[in-house]
Scaffold this active site. Structure first.
Site, PDB file in Angstrom:
ATOM      1  N   LYS A  11       9.522  42.183   4.115  1.00  0.00           N
ATOM      2  CA  LYS A  11       8.880  42.421   5.419  1.00  0.00           C
ATOM      3  C   LYS A  11       8.101  43.753   5.438  1.00  0.00           C
ATOM      4  CE  LYS A  11      12.392  39.747   7.935  1.00  0.00           C
ATOM      5  NZ  LYS A  11      13.224  39.700   9.157  1.00  0.00           N
ATOM      6  N   TYR A  51       8.361  31.720  12.833  1.00  0.00           N
ATOM      7  CA  TYR A  51       9.596  31.976  13.585  1.00  0.00           C
ATOM      8  C   TYR A  51       9.675  31.132  14.868  1.00  0.00           C
ATOM      9  CZ  TYR A  51      11.007  35.933  10.637  1.00  0.00           C
ATOM     10  OH  TYR A  51      11.439  36.715   9.605  1.00  0.00           O
ATOM     11  N   ASN A 114      14.419  44.655   9.257  1.00  0.00           N
ATOM     12  CA  ASN A 114      15.549  44.440   8.338  1.00  0.00           C
ATOM     13  C   ASN A 114      15.135  44.044   6.914  1.00  0.00           C
ATOM     14  OD1 ASN A 114      14.801  41.832   8.868  1.00  0.00           O
ATOM     15  ND2 ASN A 114      16.842  41.090   9.400  1.00  0.00           N
ATOM     16  N   HIS A 117      13.722  38.565   4.606  1.00  0.00           N
ATOM     17  CA  HIS A 117      14.158  37.297   5.208  1.00  0.00           C
ATOM     18  C   HIS A 117      14.756  36.409   4.125  1.00  0.00           C
ATOM     19  CE1 HIS A 117      13.971  33.509   7.458  1.00  0.00           C
ATOM     20  NE2 HIS A 117      13.434  32.980   6.370  1.00  0.00           N
ATOM     21  N   GLU A 128      10.096  26.246   4.949  1.00  0.00           N
ATOM     22  CA  GLU A 128       9.522  27.589   4.893  1.00  0.00           C
ATOM     23  C   GLU A 128       8.706  27.794   3.617  1.00  0.00           C
ATOM     24  OE1 GLU A 128      13.133  29.644   7.509  1.00  0.00           O
ATOM     25  OE2 GLU A 128      12.852  30.227   5.410  1.00  0.00           O
TER      26      GLU A 128
HETATM   27  P1  CMP Z   1      15.288  36.918   9.735  1.00  0.00           P
HETATM   28  O1  CMP Z   1      16.398  36.624   8.804  1.00  0.00           O
HETATM   29  O2  CMP Z   1      13.919  37.050   9.188  1.00  0.00           O
HETATM   30  O3  CMP Z   1      15.264  35.783  10.874  1.00  0.00           O
HETATM   31  C1  CMP Z   1      14.942  36.013  12.220  1.00  0.00           C
HETATM   32  C2  CMP Z   1      14.658  37.451  12.506  1.00  0.00           C
HETATM   33  O4  CMP Z   1      14.692  37.806  13.857  1.00  0.00           O
HETATM   34  C3  CMP Z   1      15.752  38.294  11.865  1.00  0.00           C
HETATM   35  O5  CMP Z   1      15.621  38.286  10.479  1.00  0.00           O
HETATM   36  C4  CMP Z   1      15.523  39.618  12.549  1.00  0.00           C
HETATM   37  O6  CMP Z   1      14.467  40.340  11.953  1.00  0.00           O
HETATM   38  C5  CMP Z   1      15.093  39.161  13.935  1.00  0.00           C
HETATM   39  N1  CMP Z   1      16.220  39.247  14.867  1.00  0.00           N
HETATM   40  C6  CMP Z   1      17.297  38.460  14.911  1.00  0.00           C
HETATM   41  N2  CMP Z   1      18.117  38.833  15.913  1.00  0.00           N
HETATM   42  C7  CMP Z   1      17.501  39.878  16.510  1.00  0.00           C
HETATM   43  C8  CMP Z   1      17.836  40.698  17.609  1.00  0.00           C
HETATM   44  N3  CMP Z   1      18.971  40.526  18.303  1.00  0.00           N
HETATM   45  N4  CMP Z   1      16.980  41.685  17.946  1.00  0.00           N
HETATM   46  C9  CMP Z   1      15.823  41.856  17.257  1.00  0.00           C
HETATM   47  N5  CMP Z   1      15.442  41.102  16.191  1.00  0.00           N
HETATM   48  C10 CMP Z   1      16.287  40.121  15.833  1.00  0.00           C
END
Ligand code: CMP
Length: 139
Positions: A11, A51, A114, A117, A128
């Protein structure tokens, strides 16, 4: 039988900090093979489509904004039990809860920023993978 591919995206927080090389090395050292990889700059429509399952969640707009804020590196990875093994390797969505040594524990900043993914099921891994790559690139 569990599938042998998963889809990951490095990311914008991680690419922006120059962490892509370290993260890719971590993935390769764990025994995953890269079947397809590219760098993309997603627009809102592309990030929102990826998403779409989270469209109604309160964090959706911020997530789309973040994913369009810089380059992303989607990759199709191959290994036995790819989805489950890769989710173990990256750790919990929130890095504060991720286990020591996981990619998110090492490199992520927050639940939104984070770093990486990972697909959550074989079905989503295929969907995906096709979001970013053609059949010819995947198989
Ligand atoms: P990812 O595994 O890419 O899948 C969905 C994404 O949404 C997740 O990683 C986070 O980056 C984001 N995400 C999920 N939960 C939250 C949350 N409570 N607040 C903000 N971002 C979130």
């Amino acid at each position: 039988m569990n599938g042998n591919i998963t889809l990951t995206i490095i990311k914008p927080d991680a690419t922006g900090k120059g962490l892509a090389g370290k993260i890719i090395d971590h993935i390769l050292q764990a025994g995953f093979r890269i079947k397809a990889m590219k760098m993309v700059y997603m627009d809102e429509r592309t990030a929102g489509g990826f998403y779409a399952v989270h469209r109604e969640r309160p964090f959706f707009q911020d997530l789309v904004k973040f994913m369009t804020s810089g380059p992303c590196i989607p990759m199709v990875l191959e290994k036995d039990d790819a989805v489950a093994d890769f989710r173990k390797l990256i750790g919990a969505t929130n890095p504060a809860q991720a286990e020591e040594g996981t990619i998110r524990k090492l490199y992520a900043e927050s639940i939104e920023r984070n770093a990486i993914h990972g697909s959550d099921s074989d079905e989503n891994a295929l969907r995906e993978a096709h979001y970013f790559f053609s059949d010819m690139e995947i198989f």
